[in-house]
Scaffold this motif. Sequence first.
Motif, PDB file in Angstrom:
ATOM      1  N   SER A 169       0.740  -1.542   0.260  1.00 61.33           N
ATOM      2  CA  SER A 169       0.128   0.259  -0.002  1.00 61.33           C
ATOM      3  C   SER A 169       1.583   1.198  -0.015  1.00 61.33           C
ATOM      4  O   SER A 169       1.383   1.645   1.185  1.00 61.33           O
ATOM      5  CB  SER A 169      -1.187   0.030   1.358  1.00 61.33           C
ATOM      6  N   PHE A 201      -0.101   4.343   0.543  1.00 58.26           N
ATOM      7  CA  PHE A 201      -0.967   5.075   1.045  1.00 58.26           C
ATOM      8  C   PHE A 201      -0.397   5.081   2.300  1.00 58.26           C
ATOM      9  O   PHE A 201       0.239   5.736   3.577  1.00 58.26           O
ATOM     10  CB  PHE A 201      -2.618   5.194   0.789  1.00 58.26           C
ATOM     11  N   ARG A 202      -0.472   3.227   2.474  1.00 61.02           N
ATOM     12  CA  ARG A 202       0.569   3.972   4.410  1.00 61.02           C
ATOM     13  C   ARG A 202       1.418   3.507   4.387  1.00 61.02           C
ATOM     14  O   ARG A 202       2.313   3.944   5.546  1.00 61.02           O
ATOM     15  CB  ARG A 202       0.241   1.427   4.966  1.00 61.02           C
ATOM     16  N   GLU A 210       2.631   6.795   4.787  1.00 57.07           N
ATOM     17  CA  GLU A 210       2.004   7.390   6.019  1.00 57.07           C
ATOM     18  C   GLU A 210       3.226   7.563   7.323  1.00 57.07           C
ATOM     19  O   GLU A 210       2.875   8.320   8.422  1.00 57.07           O
ATOM     20  CB  GLU A 210       0.346   6.886   6.600  1.00 57.07           C
ATOM     21  N   GLU A 262      -1.698   6.886 -10.105  1.00 54.23           N
ATOM     22  CA  GLU A 262      -3.195   6.877  -9.326  1.00 54.23           C
ATOM     23  C   GLU A 262      -3.759   7.867 -10.246  1.00 54.23           C
ATOM     24  O   GLU A 262      -3.767   7.876 -10.892  1.00 54.23           O
ATOM     25  CB  GLU A 262      -2.825   7.472  -8.099  1.00 54.23           C
ATOM     26  N   SER A 292      -3.151  14.243   0.759  1.00 52.05           N
ATOM     27  CA  SER A 292      -3.872  13.870   0.990  1.00 52.05           C
ATOM     28  C   SER A 292      -3.149  12.798   2.547  1.00 52.05           C
ATOM     29  O   SER A 292      -4.417  12.255   3.519  1.00 52.05           O
ATOM     30  CB  SER A 292      -4.104  12.192   0.222  1.00 52.05           C
ATOM     31  N   HIS A 293      -2.328  13.429   3.086  1.00 55.33           N
ATOM     32  CA  HIS A 293      -2.124  13.183   4.514  1.00 55.33           C
ATOM     33  C   HIS A 293      -1.624  14.489   5.386  1.00 55.33           C
ATOM     34  O   HIS A 293      -0.985  15.161   4.714  1.00 55.33           O
ATOM     35  CB  HIS A 293      -0.900  12.407   4.403  1.00 55.33           C
TER      36      HIS A 293
END
Length: 222
Positions: free
Chosen positions: A120, A122-123, A126, A139, A169-170
Amino acid sequence: MFKSRRPDFVRVMLVTLVVACVFAPSASSDLSAFRGTIATIDASLAKRMTGVSWKPGCPVALPDLRLLTLSHRDFAGRTRTGRLIVHREAARDLVQVFRELYAARFPIRRMWLVDTYGGSDFRSIERGNTSAFNCRFVEGTTRWSNHAYGMAIDVNPIENPYAAGGRTSHRASVPYLDRSRRRPGMAYEGGALVRAFDRIGWGWGGRWTSAKDYQHFSANGR
Protein backbone atom coordinates in the motif's frame (compact mmCIF):
# COMPACT_ATOMS: atom_id res chain seq x y z
CA MET A 1 65.85 40.88 29.99
CA PHE A 2 62.79 40.49 27.71
CA LYS A 3 62.30 37.02 26.26
CA SER A 4 60.11 36.35 23.23
CA ARG A 5 57.17 34.04 23.84
CA ARG A 6 56.83 33.18 20.17
CA PRO A 7 58.05 29.51 20.53
CA ASP A 8 55.39 28.89 23.22
CA PHE A 9 52.77 30.51 21.01
CA VAL A 10 53.80 28.32 18.07
CA ARG A 11 53.63 25.18 20.23
CA VAL A 12 50.12 26.09 21.41
CA MET A 13 48.99 26.68 17.85
CA LEU A 14 50.43 23.36 16.71
CA VAL A 15 48.68 21.48 19.51
CA THR A 16 45.41 23.24 18.66
CA LEU A 17 45.73 22.31 15.00
CA VAL A 18 46.47 18.67 15.83
CA VAL A 19 43.43 18.45 18.13
CA ALA A 20 41.25 20.07 15.48
CA CYS A 21 42.42 17.60 12.86
CA VAL A 22 41.78 14.64 15.13
CA PHE A 23 38.31 15.64 16.28
CA ALA A 24 36.86 17.66 13.41
CA PRO A 25 34.31 15.69 11.36
CA SER A 26 35.19 15.15 7.72
CA ALA A 27 33.40 13.83 4.67
CA SER A 28 35.95 11.03 4.32
CA SER A 29 35.45 9.82 7.90
CA ASP A 30 31.67 9.96 7.42
CA LEU A 31 31.90 7.96 4.22
CA SER A 32 33.99 5.26 5.87
CA ALA A 33 30.87 4.27 7.84
CA PHE A 34 28.64 4.10 4.75
CA ARG A 35 27.65 0.68 3.48
CA GLY A 36 25.89 0.08 0.19
CA THR A 37 25.40 -3.35 -1.35
CA ILE A 38 23.60 -4.68 -4.42
CA ALA A 39 22.08 -8.17 -4.48
CA THR A 40 19.79 -10.18 -6.73
CA ILE A 41 16.32 -11.09 -5.47
CA ASP A 42 16.71 -14.41 -3.69
CA ALA A 43 13.99 -17.06 -3.34
CA SER A 44 12.91 -15.91 0.11
CA LEU A 45 12.48 -12.27 -0.94
CA ALA A 46 10.78 -13.26 -4.21
CA LYS A 47 8.24 -15.24 -2.20
CA ARG A 48 7.60 -12.28 0.08
CA MET A 49 7.15 -9.86 -2.84
CA THR A 50 4.95 -12.08 -5.04
CA GLY A 51 1.32 -11.06 -4.80
CA VAL A 52 2.28 -7.93 -2.82
CA SER A 53 4.68 -5.53 -4.56
CA TRP A 54 5.19 -7.82 -7.58
CA LYS A 55 2.81 -10.08 -9.47
CA PRO A 56 2.71 -11.87 -12.84
CA GLY A 57 2.03 -9.33 -15.57
CA CYS A 58 4.20 -6.62 -14.03
CA PRO A 59 6.33 -4.78 -16.62
CA VAL A 60 9.61 -5.95 -15.07
CA ALA A 61 10.66 -9.48 -14.14
CA LEU A 62 12.06 -10.29 -10.70
CA PRO A 63 15.51 -11.23 -12.13
CA ASP A 64 15.78 -7.66 -13.47
CA LEU A 65 15.37 -6.17 -9.99
CA ARG A 66 18.03 -5.65 -7.35
CA LEU A 67 17.96 -5.29 -3.57
CA LEU A 68 19.95 -2.33 -2.25
CA THR A 69 21.00 -2.38 1.40
CA LEU A 70 22.07 1.14 2.35
CA SER A 71 23.31 3.16 5.31
CA HIS A 72 21.38 6.34 5.99
CA ARG A 73 21.02 8.96 8.73
CA ASP A 74 17.81 9.23 10.70
CA PHE A 75 16.41 12.53 12.00
CA ALA A 76 18.50 12.22 15.16
CA GLY A 77 21.68 11.83 13.11
CA ARG A 78 22.08 8.15 13.92
CA THR A 79 23.20 5.65 11.29
CA ARG A 80 20.47 3.25 10.20
CA THR A 81 20.27 0.54 7.56
CA GLY A 82 17.53 0.61 4.95
CA ARG A 83 16.52 -1.44 1.93
CA LEU A 84 15.20 -0.55 -1.51
CA ILE A 85 14.23 -2.61 -4.55
CA VAL A 86 15.25 -0.99 -7.85
CA HIS A 87 15.89 -1.91 -11.47
CA ARG A 88 19.31 -3.48 -12.04
CA GLU A 89 20.24 -0.74 -14.54
CA ALA A 90 19.80 1.96 -11.87
CA ALA A 91 21.38 0.13 -8.93
CA ARG A 92 24.95 1.48 -9.07
CA ASP A 93 23.88 5.08 -9.63
CA LEU A 94 21.46 4.89 -6.71
CA VAL A 95 24.09 3.55 -4.34
CA GLN A 96 26.11 6.64 -5.24
CA VAL A 97 23.12 8.90 -4.54
CA PHE A 98 22.70 7.49 -1.05
CA ARG A 99 26.44 7.62 -0.44
CA GLU A 100 26.30 11.37 -1.13
CA LEU A 101 23.24 11.82 1.09
CA TYR A 102 24.99 9.99 3.91
CA ALA A 103 28.07 12.20 3.59
CA ALA A 104 25.84 15.30 3.56
CA ARG A 105 24.11 14.03 6.75
CA PHE A 106 20.77 14.28 4.97
CA PRO A 107 18.12 12.61 7.19
CA ILE A 108 15.80 9.84 6.00
CA ARG A 109 13.04 8.74 8.36
CA ARG A 110 12.92 5.10 7.33
CA MET A 111 13.67 2.99 4.28
CA TRP A 112 11.69 -0.25 4.30
CA LEU A 113 10.37 -2.36 1.45
CA VAL A 114 6.80 -1.45 0.56
CA ASP A 115 5.87 -5.10 1.19
CA THR A 116 6.05 -4.20 4.90
CA TYR A 117 2.87 -2.20 4.28
CA GLY A 118 1.13 -4.82 2.14
CA GLY A 119 2.16 -2.98 -1.03
CA SER A 120 0.00 0.00 0.00
CA ASP A 121 1.53 3.26 -1.17
CA PHE A 122 -0.80 5.20 1.16
CA ARG A 123 0.23 3.26 4.26
CA SER A 124 3.90 3.53 3.34
CA ILE A 125 3.59 7.31 3.00
CA GLU A 126 1.72 7.60 6.31
CA ARG A 127 4.77 6.08 8.00
CA GLY A 128 7.12 8.51 6.24
CA ASN A 129 8.73 5.60 4.42
CA THR A 130 11.22 6.07 1.58
CA SER A 131 10.55 3.41 -1.05
CA ALA A 132 11.17 2.52 -4.68
CA PHE A 133 9.79 -0.52 -6.53
CA ASN A 134 6.06 -1.17 -6.33
CA CYS A 135 4.20 -2.72 -9.26
CA ARG A 136 1.29 -0.30 -9.45
CA PHE A 137 -0.45 2.07 -11.82
CA VAL A 138 -0.20 5.84 -11.71
CA GLU A 139 -3.08 6.77 -9.40
CA GLY A 140 -6.36 7.19 -11.27
CA THR A 141 -5.03 5.59 -14.48
CA THR A 142 -4.23 2.21 -16.00
CA ARG A 143 -0.71 3.35 -16.91
CA TRP A 144 2.23 1.78 -15.16
CA SER A 145 4.03 4.03 -12.70
CA ASN A 146 7.82 4.37 -12.93
CA HIS A 147 7.81 2.61 -9.57
CA ALA A 148 6.51 -0.48 -11.39
CA TYR A 149 9.82 -0.59 -13.32
CA GLY A 150 12.01 0.08 -10.28
CA MET A 151 13.03 3.37 -11.85
CA ALA A 152 11.58 5.80 -9.29
CA ILE A 153 12.08 6.58 -5.61
CA ASP A 154 9.91 8.53 -3.16
CA VAL A 155 12.06 10.13 -0.43
CA ASN A 156 10.66 11.32 2.92
CA PRO A 157 7.06 11.49 1.65
CA ILE A 158 5.73 13.33 4.72
CA GLU A 159 8.27 16.14 4.43
CA ASN A 160 7.93 16.08 0.62
CA PRO A 161 4.24 15.59 -0.18
CA TYR A 162 2.38 15.14 -3.43
CA ALA A 163 0.49 18.44 -3.63
CA ALA A 164 -2.34 19.32 -6.00
CA GLY A 165 -4.38 22.49 -5.68
CA GLY A 166 -2.53 23.33 -2.47
CA ARG A 167 -3.74 20.12 -0.80
CA THR A 168 -2.28 16.81 0.34
CA SER A 169 -3.93 13.51 1.30
CA HIS A 170 -1.75 13.12 4.39
CA ARG A 171 -2.41 15.22 7.49
CA ALA A 172 1.18 15.10 8.73
CA SER A 173 2.29 16.65 5.42
CA VAL A 174 0.11 19.76 5.72
CA PRO A 175 2.85 21.88 7.40
CA TYR A 176 5.16 20.95 4.52
CA LEU A 177 2.92 22.42 1.85
CA ASP A 178 4.75 25.66 2.68
CA ARG A 179 8.01 25.08 0.80
CA SER A 180 9.47 28.48 1.69
CA ARG A 181 10.53 27.21 5.14
CA ARG A 182 13.32 24.70 4.67
CA ARG A 183 13.34 21.96 7.29
CA PRO A 184 15.37 18.74 7.68
CA GLY A 185 14.53 16.03 5.18
CA MET A 186 13.01 18.38 2.62
CA ALA A 187 13.71 18.40 -1.11
CA TYR A 188 14.40 21.80 -2.63
CA GLU A 189 16.42 23.35 -5.46
CA GLY A 190 20.10 23.44 -4.59
CA GLY A 191 19.63 21.12 -1.59
CA ALA A 192 21.58 17.90 -1.04
CA LEU A 193 18.70 15.62 -2.09
CA VAL A 194 17.91 17.28 -5.41
CA ARG A 195 21.61 17.75 -6.25
CA ALA A 196 22.37 14.07 -5.66
CA PHE A 197 19.66 12.93 -8.09
CA ASP A 198 20.55 15.65 -10.59
CA ARG A 199 24.06 14.19 -10.75
CA ILE A 200 22.75 10.85 -12.06
CA GLY A 201 20.35 12.54 -14.49
CA TRP A 202 17.10 11.71 -12.66
CA GLY A 203 14.21 14.16 -12.72
CA TRP A 204 12.37 15.62 -9.73
CA GLY A 205 8.60 15.88 -9.30
CA GLY A 206 9.05 19.22 -7.56
CA ARG A 207 9.75 20.70 -11.01
CA TRP A 208 6.44 19.59 -12.50
CA THR A 209 4.36 22.49 -13.76
CA SER A 210 0.92 21.53 -12.39
CA ALA A 211 0.71 19.20 -9.39
CA LYS A 212 3.98 18.88 -7.49
CA ASP A 213 5.36 15.54 -6.29
CA TYR A 214 8.17 16.72 -4.03
CA GLN A 215 9.09 13.22 -2.83
CA HIS A 216 9.38 11.74 -6.33
CA PHE A 217 12.60 11.16 -8.31
CA SER A 218 12.65 9.10 -11.50
CA ALA A 219 14.86 8.13 -14.40
CA ASN A 220 12.66 9.81 -17.02
CA GLY A 221 11.42 12.68 -14.86
CA ARG A 222 7.80 11.47 -14.79
